[in-house]
Design an enzyme around this catalytic site. Structure first.
Site, PDB file in Angstrom:
ATOM      1  N   ARG A   1       0.832  -1.221   0.000  1.00 17.07           N
ATOM      2  CA  ARG A   1       0.000   0.000   0.000  1.00 17.07           C
ATOM      3  C   ARG A   1       0.856   1.257   0.000  1.00 17.07           C
ATOM      4  NH1 ARG A   1      -2.587  -3.735  -0.942  1.00 17.07           N
ATOM      5  NH2 ARG A   1      -4.595  -4.356  -0.090  1.00 17.07           N
TER       6      ARG A   1
ATOM      7  N   SER B   1     -11.218  -1.026   2.781  1.00 11.84           N
ATOM      8  CA  SER B   1     -10.497  -1.170   4.058  1.00 11.84           C
ATOM      9  C   SER B   1     -10.082   0.203   4.562  1.00 11.84           C
ATOM     10  CB  SER B   1      -9.233  -2.006   3.855  1.00 11.84           C
ATOM     11  OG  SER B   1      -9.582  -3.261   3.326  1.00 11.84           O
TER      12      SER B   1
ATOM     13  N   GLU C   1      -5.795   3.747   5.676  1.00 10.80           N
ATOM     14  CA  GLU C   1      -5.387   3.507   4.289  1.00 10.80           C
ATOM     15  C   GLU C   1      -5.814   4.654   3.371  1.00 10.80           C
ATOM     16  OE1 GLU C   1      -5.928  -0.572   2.660  1.00 10.80           O
ATOM     17  OE2 GLU C   1      -6.723   0.452   0.902  1.00 10.80           O
TER      18      GLU C   1
HETATM   19  C1  FAD Z   1     -15.494  -1.118  -1.758  1.00 11.01           C
HETATM   20  C2  FAD Z   1     -14.004  -0.801  -1.924  1.00 11.01           C
HETATM   21  C3  FAD Z   1     -13.107  -1.839  -2.008  1.00 11.01           C
HETATM   22  C4  FAD Z   1     -11.730  -1.564  -2.172  1.00 11.01           C
HETATM   23  N1  FAD Z   1     -10.882  -2.616  -2.277  1.00 11.01           N
HETATM   24  C5  FAD Z   1      -9.561  -2.382  -2.445  1.00 11.01           C
HETATM   25  C6  FAD Z   1      -8.649  -3.480  -2.584  1.00 11.01           C
HETATM   26  O1  FAD Z   1      -9.034  -4.641  -2.588  1.00 11.01           O
HETATM   27  N2  FAD Z   1      -7.329  -3.192  -2.728  1.00 11.01           N
HETATM   28  C7  FAD Z   1      -6.859  -1.905  -2.769  1.00 11.01           C
HETATM   29  O2  FAD Z   1      -5.634  -1.716  -2.918  1.00 11.01           O
HETATM   30  N3  FAD Z   1      -7.705  -0.850  -2.640  1.00 11.01           N
HETATM   31  C8  FAD Z   1      -9.027  -1.055  -2.483  1.00 11.01           C
HETATM   32  N4  FAD Z   1      -9.895   0.007  -2.335  1.00 11.01           N
HETATM   33  C9  FAD Z   1      -9.361   1.360  -2.322  1.00 11.01           C
HETATM   34  C10 FAD Z   1      -9.400   2.075  -3.694  1.00 11.01           C
HETATM   35  O3  FAD Z   1     -10.316   1.483  -4.550  1.00 11.01           O
HETATM   36  C11 FAD Z   1      -8.028   2.077  -4.381  1.00 11.01           C
HETATM   37  O4  FAD Z   1      -7.053   2.658  -3.549  1.00 11.01           O
HETATM   38  C12 FAD Z   1      -8.061   2.824  -5.718  1.00 11.01           C
HETATM   39  O5  FAD Z   1      -6.828   2.675  -6.393  1.00 11.01           O
HETATM   40  C13 FAD Z   1      -8.343   4.333  -5.536  1.00 11.01           C
HETATM   41  O6  FAD Z   1      -8.586   4.871  -6.815  1.00 11.01           O
HETATM   42  P1  FAD Z   1      -9.342   6.243  -6.998  1.00 11.01           P
HETATM   43  O7  FAD Z   1      -9.262   6.585  -8.440  1.00 11.01           O
HETATM   44  O8  FAD Z   1     -10.701   6.159  -6.426  1.00 11.01           O
HETATM   45  O9  FAD Z   1      -8.423   7.218  -6.145  1.00 11.01           O
HETATM   46  P2  FAD Z   1      -8.864   8.512  -5.349  1.00 11.01           P
HETATM   47  O10 FAD Z   1      -9.610   8.113  -4.123  1.00 11.01           O
HETATM   48  O11 FAD Z   1      -9.520   9.483  -6.257  1.00 11.01           O
HETATM   49  O12 FAD Z   1      -7.435   9.081  -4.926  1.00 11.01           O
HETATM   50  C14 FAD Z   1      -6.646   8.349  -4.004  1.00 11.01           C
HETATM   51  C15 FAD Z   1      -5.258   9.007  -3.939  1.00 11.01           C
HETATM   52  O13 FAD Z   1      -4.597   8.884  -5.192  1.00 11.01           O
HETATM   53  C16 FAD Z   1      -4.268  10.163  -5.729  1.00 11.01           C
HETATM   54  N5  FAD Z   1      -4.496  10.098  -7.182  1.00 11.01           N
HETATM   55  C17 FAD Z   1      -5.617   9.652  -7.816  1.00 11.01           C
HETATM   56  N6  FAD Z   1      -5.416   9.665  -9.156  1.00 11.01           N
HETATM   57  C18 FAD Z   1      -4.163  10.135  -9.364  1.00 11.01           C
HETATM   58  C19 FAD Z   1      -3.389  10.395 -10.529  1.00 11.01           C
HETATM   59  N7  FAD Z   1      -3.850  10.156 -11.767  1.00 11.01           N
HETATM   60  N8  FAD Z   1      -2.139  10.909 -10.372  1.00 11.01           N
HETATM   61  C20 FAD Z   1      -1.635  11.164  -9.142  1.00 11.01           C
HETATM   62  N9  FAD Z   1      -2.332  10.942  -7.996  1.00 11.01           N
HETATM   63  C21 FAD Z   1      -3.583  10.425  -8.105  1.00 11.01           C
HETATM   64  C22 FAD Z   1      -5.214  11.136  -5.045  1.00 11.01           C
HETATM   65  O14 FAD Z   1      -4.694  12.449  -5.031  1.00 11.01           O
HETATM   66  C23 FAD Z   1      -5.316  10.526  -3.666  1.00 11.01           C
HETATM   67  O15 FAD Z   1      -4.165  10.880  -2.918  1.00 11.01           O
HETATM   68  C24 FAD Z   1     -11.267  -0.230  -2.204  1.00 11.01           C
HETATM   69  C25 FAD Z   1     -12.217   0.814  -2.105  1.00 11.01           C
HETATM   70  C26 FAD Z   1     -13.562   0.535  -1.978  1.00 11.01           C
HETATM   71  C27 FAD Z   1     -14.550   1.675  -1.910  1.00 11.01           C
END
Ligand code: FAD
Length: 374
Positions: free
Chosen positions: A200, A274, A370
């Site tokens: 992570r 998580s 996280e």
């Molecule tokens: C139901 C559920 C289940 C999940 N299961 C998992 C799992 O199994 N494993 C896991 O690892 N995660 C899991 N997650 C967490 C999440 O889905 C991941 O971390 C995912 O990669 C976040 O993507 P996002 O586009 O929504 O990021 P955001 O929430 O929009 O951003 C997260 C972070 O990344 C940065 N960011 C986003 N896009 C960029 C970019 N293009 N360039 C630079 N920085 C950027 C943002 O500034 C922020 O700091 C889960 C979430 C949910 C709601």
């Protein structure tokens, strides 16, 4: 429409940011021929984060490519604002309005970008939904990402915390990415060795924090694929389905079925998956904890340390299914905090802090959130 900031316009933008929702007067110099980013002021983020929490962004831009980022950097008013890069908002807890510029990544597109003796390379733009990308690769009969099916969020965010699930991590298939470096204004290419991927974690949470905006990600999918069934629950699900020799699509279907059973759908109940990382402790601390709590759920690591199941620790403290106001702990999965309806980010954070305090008191273990907490 070409635009140049005239004297006084910088303070107009900053005022608009402070007030939130105020439309900033646009002034143009037609002779300058400068690209104008289409900024919205006072944008609600409720529909843009999976917790479904209301927060207002002072300024907001839908980013369709590097030219938008260059324009922001070149703009004297916009370039001085705090920036939040936003993908699917699925790893984010907003505890207040955002007094800065939200850069919402909406660039899309997926293509096979090369191949060699070992791999097929596939490049996806940052704004592509991650799960859609996984399904696209499987539809092309390109295995490799199946264990990471149904993780919410965008392709561009996947490297940030090196997404992982069901015995796999992005790092294993990651090849390279393109990012816009706000420090230099250049496009940079980073390969796996540059990204410092860990559990992570990555360089984007460390040295490149607030600096690199990821524009696209390239994965290397193996030509000689082997199923990854290291995760016992996944192997058991396939056995239960009567699948002895699974292909990548069957593994994806099994992962999706497990995830749908275990995790709440953010479209139904707000959450960010998580909420805490699984803490990693020394072998000595693990031995002491195990002696006191023989049921302790733990996973030995390659470096001799031991990863503990944060959900088990929280469950032992009696938090599963509990609530604090409109913020709660999910009934089936103690690691997932939920918005039961109308919760504020501050309420979710207060609940998280109560849980952290209880786990620290009972087990002497610190739980680290996280999601990004803002
Ligand atoms: C139901 C559920 C289940 C999940 N299961 C998992 C799992 O199994 N494993 C896991 O690892 N995660 C899991 N997650 C967490 C999440 O889905 C991941 O971390 C995912 O990669 C976040 O993507 P996002 O586009 O929504 O990021 P955001 O929430 O929009 O951003 C997260 C972070 O990344 C940065 N960011 C986003 N896009 C960029 C970019 N293009 N360039 C630079 N920085 C950027 C943002 O500034 C922020 O700091 C889960 C979430 C949910 C709601």
């Amino acid at each position: 429409m070409p635009r140049i900031i005239e004297e006084g316009a910088l303070s107009d933008v900053l005022l608009a940011v402070r007030l939130g929702g105020t439309r900033c007067p646009r002034r143009y110099n037609r002779a300058a021929m400068t690209f104008t980013p289409d900024i919205r002021y006072g944008q609600s983020l409720r529909a843009l984060n999976t917790f479904g929490i209301e927060a207002i962004a002072s300024a907001y831009l839908r980013v369709t490519g590097a030219e938008d980022l260059r324009a922001v950097r070149a703009d004297p008013a916009l370039s001085v604002l705090p920036r939040l890069v936003l993908g699917g908002g699925s790893n984010l807890l907003l505890t207040r309005d955002y007094a800065g510029l939200v850069l919402h990544m909406v660039n899309t597109g997926i293509a096979i970008s090369g191949e060699d003796a070992h791999s097929v390379y596939v490049t996806a733009q940052a704004g592509e939904p991650w799960h859609g990308f996984v399904q696209w690769t499987l539809a092309q009969r390109l295995p490799g990402l199946e264990n990471l099916s149904l993780i919410p969020g965008s392709v561009g965010a996947a490297p940030i915390q090196n997404i992982g699930a069901y015995g796999a991590e992005l790092a294993e298939c990651f090849h390279a990415l393109t990012a816009f470096d706000f420090l230099t204004g250049e496009l940079i290419t980073l390969h796996r060795a540059d990204c410092a991927f860990a559990y992570r974690d990555s360089v984007f949470k460390q040295a490149f924090r607030n600096r690199a905006v990821i524009l696209d990600v390239t994965v290397a999918l193996p030509k000689h694929w082997q199923p990854n069934l290291r995760y016992a629950e996944l192997a058991a699900e396939l056995t239960a389905r009567g699948v002895a020799d699974p292909d990548a699509t069957e593994i994806s279907e099994a992962v999706i079925a497990i995830r749908r059973r275990k995790l709440p759908d953010p479209a139904v109940v707000g959450n960010a998956g998580s909420f805490f990382k699984n803490p990693v402790v020394s072998a000595e601390q693990h031995a002491q904890l195990h002696a006191a709590h023989p049921q302790l759920v733990s996973y030995p690591q390659a470096d001799g340390r031991v990863k503990l199941a944060a959900g088990w620790l929280i469950d032992q403290c009696g938090w599963k299914g509990q609530s604090l106001g409109a913020a709660g702990v999910h009934e089936r999965q103690a690691l997932v905090l939920v918005n039961r309806g109308g919760a504020t980010g501050a309420q979710v954070l207060a609940l998280a802090e109560r849980i952290q305090a209880d786990v620290a008191t009972r087990f002497g273990v610190n739980l680290e959130p996280e999601p990004v907490v803002l």
